[in-house]
Motif scaffolding. Structure first.
Motif, PDB file in Angstrom:
ATOM      1  N   SER A 169      29.174  39.454   8.814  1.00 27.70           N
ATOM      2  CA  SER A 169      30.521  40.012   8.877  1.00 27.70           C
ATOM      3  C   SER A 169      31.561  38.904   8.794  1.00 27.70           C
ATOM      4  O   SER A 169      31.246  37.715   8.908  1.00 27.70           O
ATOM      5  N   THR A 193      34.384  43.389  10.868  1.00 31.11           N
ATOM      6  CA  THR A 193      34.757  43.460   9.449  1.00 31.11           C
ATOM      7  C   THR A 193      36.269  43.486   9.233  1.00 31.11           C
ATOM      8  O   THR A 193      36.724  43.643   8.095  1.00 31.11           O
ATOM      9  N   ASN A 200      31.037  44.512   5.179  1.00 29.58           N
ATOM     10  CA  ASN A 200      30.849  43.063   5.211  1.00 29.58           C
ATOM     11  C   ASN A 200      31.383  42.443   3.918  1.00 29.58           C
ATOM     12  O   ASN A 200      31.361  43.081   2.862  1.00 29.58           O
TER      13      ASN A 200
END
Length: 322
Positions: free
Chosen positions: A278, A125, A243
């Motif tokens: 992600s 992320t 995300n």
């Protein structure tokens, strides 16, 4: 003032043209002066060294042999503009950069720039990228401490290596990233926490509390629930990652595909398929599509051609989640 040994070592390194050694000893002198209460002089020495390094670009410092395998050093090239992240995260990273650049102004008012940062969020992320961006923007090397390799089965050895790393943080200016930080930052109250790991965590808490360097110390974890609560108050800032949302996914895909993106790109299905993935997974899918386009001599990538690698990444993601 500097000790006799410092002066002799400075002279030797100068005449042997060992610039890295000269900088290291000069920083040791700065640390020595700081401990003596001569903070203004210590800061002047650090500023002079930083100015010279910026002219030539950051150099990677050779760590002692017994901890070389625990630290990966690099000069990142990822600028702040390359980050695709929520505005609040980018603003807080910009604040770290701004305070670092204005640290002398803050110090004249008895304040310190924020430099101990905890990054929390799922894998892929942007936590590592944030450390790379900070290093790039501040013209500093990035030293990633492989925490999983730091922990050993021998009593006292992990804490000893940790002390050496914090000694280097004091001596060698840079960005230090403790990745997979929960390996040593686990909650001391957990029943399955062994005594040795409690001692390691206590050592880390002590070292980070006592650290007075100008280096940035960044800890990253995927599992904040495993962390000992005492850790949170040792950090100047805690950033939470997640995300990417729809707007971020669209920006990320457009940035990575660049000139490969077809003119009439159909976004709806792509954004639906990428939901829940992600930053790293979407980035990899886009690069897979680019490689396929190059190998098949296609000049442009349509939404349909991106869907295949995105679906592959989704299947992998769901398999891991399941």
């Amino acid at each position: 003032m500097a000790t006799a040994e410092h002066i002799k070592s400075l002279i030797r390194s100068k005449f042997s043209d060992d610039t890295d050694r000269f900088h290291t000893i000069a920083l040791q002198v700065a640390a020595h002066e700081a401990r003596q209460g001569h903070k203004a002089l210590a800061q002047d020495i650090r500023d002079i060294i930083d100015m010279e390094r910026k002219k030539k670009g950051p150099k990677l410092f050779p760590f002692p042999k017994n901890i070389q395998g625990l630290v990966l050093s690099e000069n990142p090239t990822v600028p702040l503009e390359a980050m695709v992240t929520p505005r609040n995260i980018k603003e807080r990273i910009e604040r770290v950069i701004h305070e670092y650049r204005q640290q002398n102004k803050l110090k004249t008012h008895g304040l310190k720039h924020r430099r101990k940062i905890l990054l929390i969020g799922p894998p892929g992320t942007g936590k590592t990228m944030s450390a790379m961006v900070l290093a790039k923007e501040l013209h500093l090397p990035l030293h990633t401490i492989q925490v999983d390799r730091l922990v050993t089965k021998f009593m006292g050895e992990t804490s000893a290596k940790l002390r050496q790393i914090f000694d280097m943080i004091q001596q060698e200016h840079g960005v230090y990233l403790f990745d997979e930080f929960d390996a040593i930052g686990g909650d001391r109250s957990m029943e399955n926490e062994v005594g040795e790991m409690r001692r390691v965590l206590n050592s880390f808490l002590q070292f980070i509390e006592q650290d007075s360097s100008d280096s940035l110390i960044i800890a990253a974890t995927n599992n904040p629930r495993l962390l000992d609560r005492a850790l949170f108050r040792r950090f100047d800032d805690v950033l939470y990652y997640d995300n990417p949302q729809e707007a971020e996914r669209k920006s990320l895909i457009a940035n990575v595909l660049g000139t490969f993106m077809s003119t009439n790109f159909a976004w709806k299905k792509v954004l639906q398929t990428s939901d829940g993935l992600s930053h790293a997974e979407i980035d990899h899918a886009c690069r897979d599509a680019i490689k396929d386009a190059i190998l098949t001599d296609r000049r442009k990538i349509s939404a349909i051609q991106l869907l295949t690698p995105l679906k592959e990444r989704r299947l992998t993601h769901e398999g891991i989640q399941g």
